[in-house]
Scaffold this motif. Structure first.
Motif, short mmCIF file in Angstrom:
data_model
loop_
_atom_site.label_atom_id
_atom_site.label_comp_id
_atom_site.label_asym_id
_atom_site.label_seq_id
_atom_site.Cartn_x
_atom_site.Cartn_y
_atom_site.Cartn_z
N ALA A 118 0.80 -1.22 0.00
CA ALA A 118 0.00 0.00 0.00
C ALA A 118 0.83 1.27 0.00
CB ALA A 118 -0.93 0.00 1.22
N LEU A 171 1.01 -11.02 7.92
CA LEU A 171 -0.35 -10.50 7.86
C LEU A 171 -1.32 -11.57 7.37
CD1 LEU A 171 0.04 -6.86 6.47
CD2 LEU A 171 0.10 -7.67 8.83
N ASP A 205 -3.08 1.76 12.83
CA ASP A 205 -3.36 0.58 12.00
C ASP A 205 -2.15 -0.36 11.90
OD1 ASP A 205 -5.95 1.46 11.46
OD2 ASP A 205 -5.29 2.66 9.75
N ILE A 229 -2.37 5.31 5.64
CA ILE A 229 -2.56 4.47 6.82
C ILE A 229 -2.31 5.29 8.09
CG2 ILE A 229 -1.58 2.50 8.10
CD1 ILE A 229 -3.17 1.58 5.76
N GLN A 282 -8.80 -5.75 9.37
CA GLN A 282 -7.87 -5.09 8.46
C GLN A 282 -6.65 -4.60 9.25
OE1 GLN A 282 -8.46 -5.04 5.19
NE2 GLN A 282 -6.53 -3.99 4.71
N ALA A 336 -2.14 -3.71 9.21
CA ALA A 336 -1.05 -3.23 8.37
C ALA A 336 0.29 -3.42 9.08
CB ALA A 336 -1.26 -1.75 8.04
N THR A 357 -0.58 -4.09 3.69
CA THR A 357 -1.86 -4.23 4.37
C THR A 357 -2.47 -5.59 4.05
OG1 THR A 357 -3.08 -3.19 2.55
CG2 THR A 357 -2.30 -1.76 4.31
N SER A 358 -3.30 -6.10 4.97
CA SER A 358 -3.92 -7.40 4.76
C SER A 358 -4.89 -7.35 3.61
CB SER A 358 -4.63 -7.85 6.05
OG SER A 358 -5.54 -6.86 6.49
#
Length: 414
Positions: free
Chosen positions: A259, A358, A297, A293, A392, A394, A412-413
Motif C-alpha cells: 500500500a 499479515l 493501524d 494508513i 484489516q 497493516a 496491508t492485509s
C-alpha cells in the motif's frame, strides 16, 4: 493517499538459509530456526579469515536447476531464477502480454563469484581460458535479465542497487511500474550470493560481522546486549505484484497489498546510519502517507535490525519516533536473527515474511535475545510467534543500506 491503482501480491518465492522455497523457509522462521553454519571448507586457514561461519543456502541450486542453466548463471542469478519461478507458479502462472509484464530484481553486489573466479582464471591461465559468458554473468543486472528472459517480461527489466535496501527498493519500483500504467504484472525482489572469502574478509575488516565462531546459530542477536555484528546470508526473495483489477479479473488468490512506498537518503556517511534516524523516520512517514494508513493501524514491523551495536537502536528509536504511543501495540520482529543478512536480498525476503505475517496472522519470532537491550523501547517478539489481530491490519518492512539508503514498505492485509 488514495491510489487509482491498488497493487496486490499474488505470488511468493524464495530460496534461503532456512529452506529451498517459501513454505519451508516460513515454517523454519516460525519455528525459530537459525540458518547460520560453520564453513565446510578451509577458508579460515587459507585466508586467515577471522569469521568462520555464515548463513549459507539450505538447498543448493545444483539440486534444482539443470546443469546447462547453472553454467551460464552466477549463483546470484541462480537464486533469483529459482525464487522467481516459485513465485510465478504460486501466482498461478498468470497469462499476461509480455509487453505488460515487468521484472525488477536487485542485487547489492552482483556476480562476485563470477568476477573473482574470472580474475583467478586470467591470472593463472591467461585470457584465452576465460569463459565467454563472464560479463553477462557478473553484471549486477544479470539476475533480472535472466528472470525477464525466463518469463518473457518486456515492459522493463530493472536492477536498482542500494546495498542492503536493494530488494525492498526493487519491490517499491515494481509498485510504481504498475501504478504508472507501465505494467499490469511485475515480478520483483532481490538476490545475493556473497559467501565467498573476499566479501567475508572485507566485511570482517569493516568490523561489522559477528565473530561468535564457537556458536554460529546464536551469533545474530538483534537488540541483545551482547550483539556484536551481523551474520552474512545468501539467497533470494521474489514477489509477484499485480494491479488489483488484473488479479480480480483472473480470480487470483491475493496475499496482501503493498500500500505504501517510502524512500529517503541520509546524506550522512558511507556506512554509518545518521544517528538521529532522521532519514529512516522520513522513509517510514512517506510510506505511511503514501498508503493513507494511520499509525494505529500498524500492528507489526519487520525491522532491518542487523544485530549491529549502533544500528539496531537507531532504528528502534526511529520506529518509536514515527508511531509514538501507537508503537506500544506493535509486534516487532527481527528475522535476520534466523536468516542472517541477505544484503541485496534481505528487503525482498523480509517483505515476503511481512506479507505472510499479515496473511497468516503470525508475527515471526526474534531468536537469540537472551538479554534485551534496556534501551529497546519496543515490544519485541521473542522465541515464539505472536498472533496478530483479526480484521484489516497493516505492517511496515524497513530496509536500510550502506550509502544512506532508506526504504520503508507498508503492507496491508488482503
Amino acid at each position: 493517499m488514495s491510489h487509482a491503482t491498488d497493487v496486490v501480491v499474488t505470488g511468493l518465492g524464495a530460496t534461503t538459509p532456512l529452506g529451498g522455497d517459501v513454505p519451508s523457509t516460513w515454517a523454519a522462521a516460525l519455528a525459530g530456526e537459525s540458518g547460520a553454519r560453520t564453513f565446510d571448507n578451509d577458508w579460515a586457514e587459507t585466508y586467515g579469515l577471522p569469521v568462520t561461519f555464515a548463513a549459507t543456502i539450505k538447498v543448493a541450486p545444483q539440486d534444482v536447476l539443470p546443469r546447462p542453466e547453472l553454467k551460464k548463471m552466477d549463483p546470484s542469478a541462480q537464486y533469483a531464477v529459482i525464487a522467481a519461478r516459485e513465485a510465478w507458479a504460486d501466482a498461478g502462472s498468470p497469462e499476461v502480454d509480455g509487453d505488460r509484464l515487468g521484472a525488477v530484481v536487485s542485487s547489492g553486489i552482483g556476480g562476485i563469484w563470477t568476477m573473482l573466479d574470472g580474475w583467478d582464471t586470467l591470472r593463472e591461465k591467461g585470457a584465452r581460458r576465460m569463459l565467454p559468458m563472464t560479463v553477462p554473468m557478473l553484471m549486477p543486472n544479470s539476475p533480472v535479465a535472466f528472470v525477464s528472459l525466463d518469463l518473457g517480461a518486456r515492459a522493463g527489466a530493472h536492477a536498482l542497487v542500494s546495498a542492503c535496501a536493494s530488494g525492498a527498493e526493487a519491490i517499491g519500483y515494481g509498485v510504481e511500474m504498475i501504478r504508472s500504467g507501465r505494467a499490469d504484472v511485475v515480478v520483483a525482489g532481490g538476490t545475493e550470493a556473497p559467501i565467498h572469502p573476499m566479501p567475508i574478509g572485507a566485511f570482517a575488516a569493516s568490523r561489522t560481522l559477528s565473530q561468535r565462531n564457537d556458536d554460529p546459530t546464536a551469533a545474530s542477536r538483534p537488540y541483545d546486549v551482547d550483539r556484536d555484528g551481523f551474520v552474512v546470508g545468501e539467497g533470494a526473495g521474489v514477489v509477484v505484484l499485480e494491479s488489483a483489477a488484473h488479479a480480480a479479473a483472473r480470480g487470483a488468490r491475493v496475499y496482501a497489498r503493498i500500500a505504501g512506498v517510502g524512500l529517503s537518503a541520509d546524506g550522512y556517511h558511507i556506512t554509518s546510519p545518521e544517528p538521529s534516524g532522521d532519514g529512516q523516520i522520513r522513509a517510514m512517514r512517506s510510506a505511511l502517507a503514501d498508503a493513507g494508513i494511520a499509525h494505529r493501524d500498524i500492528v507489526h514491523v519487520n525491522a532491518h535490525a542487523t544485530s549491529t551495536v549502533v544500528g539496531d537502536l537507531i532504528e528502534a528509536r526511529s520506529i518509536r519516533g514515527v508511531l509514538g504511543d501507537d508503537a506500544d501495540h506493535v509486534a516487532l520482529s527481527a528475522t535476520k536473527s534466523m536468516t542472517g543478512h541477505l544484503l541485496g536480498g534481505a528487503g525482498a525476503l523480509e517483505t515476503v515474511f511481512t506479507i505472510l505475517a499479515l496473511h497468516d496472522r503470525q508475527a515471526p519470532p526474534t531468536i537469540n535475545v537472551a538479554q534485551p537491550d534496556p534501551e529497546l523501547v519496543l515490544d519485541l517478539v521473542r522465541d515464539k510467534p505472536r498472533t496478530l489481530p483479526d480484521g484489516q491490519i497493516a505492517a511496515i518492512n524497513n530496509s536500510f543500506g550502506f550509502g544512506g539508503h532508506n526504504v520503508a514498505l507498508v503492507v496491508t492485509s488482503a
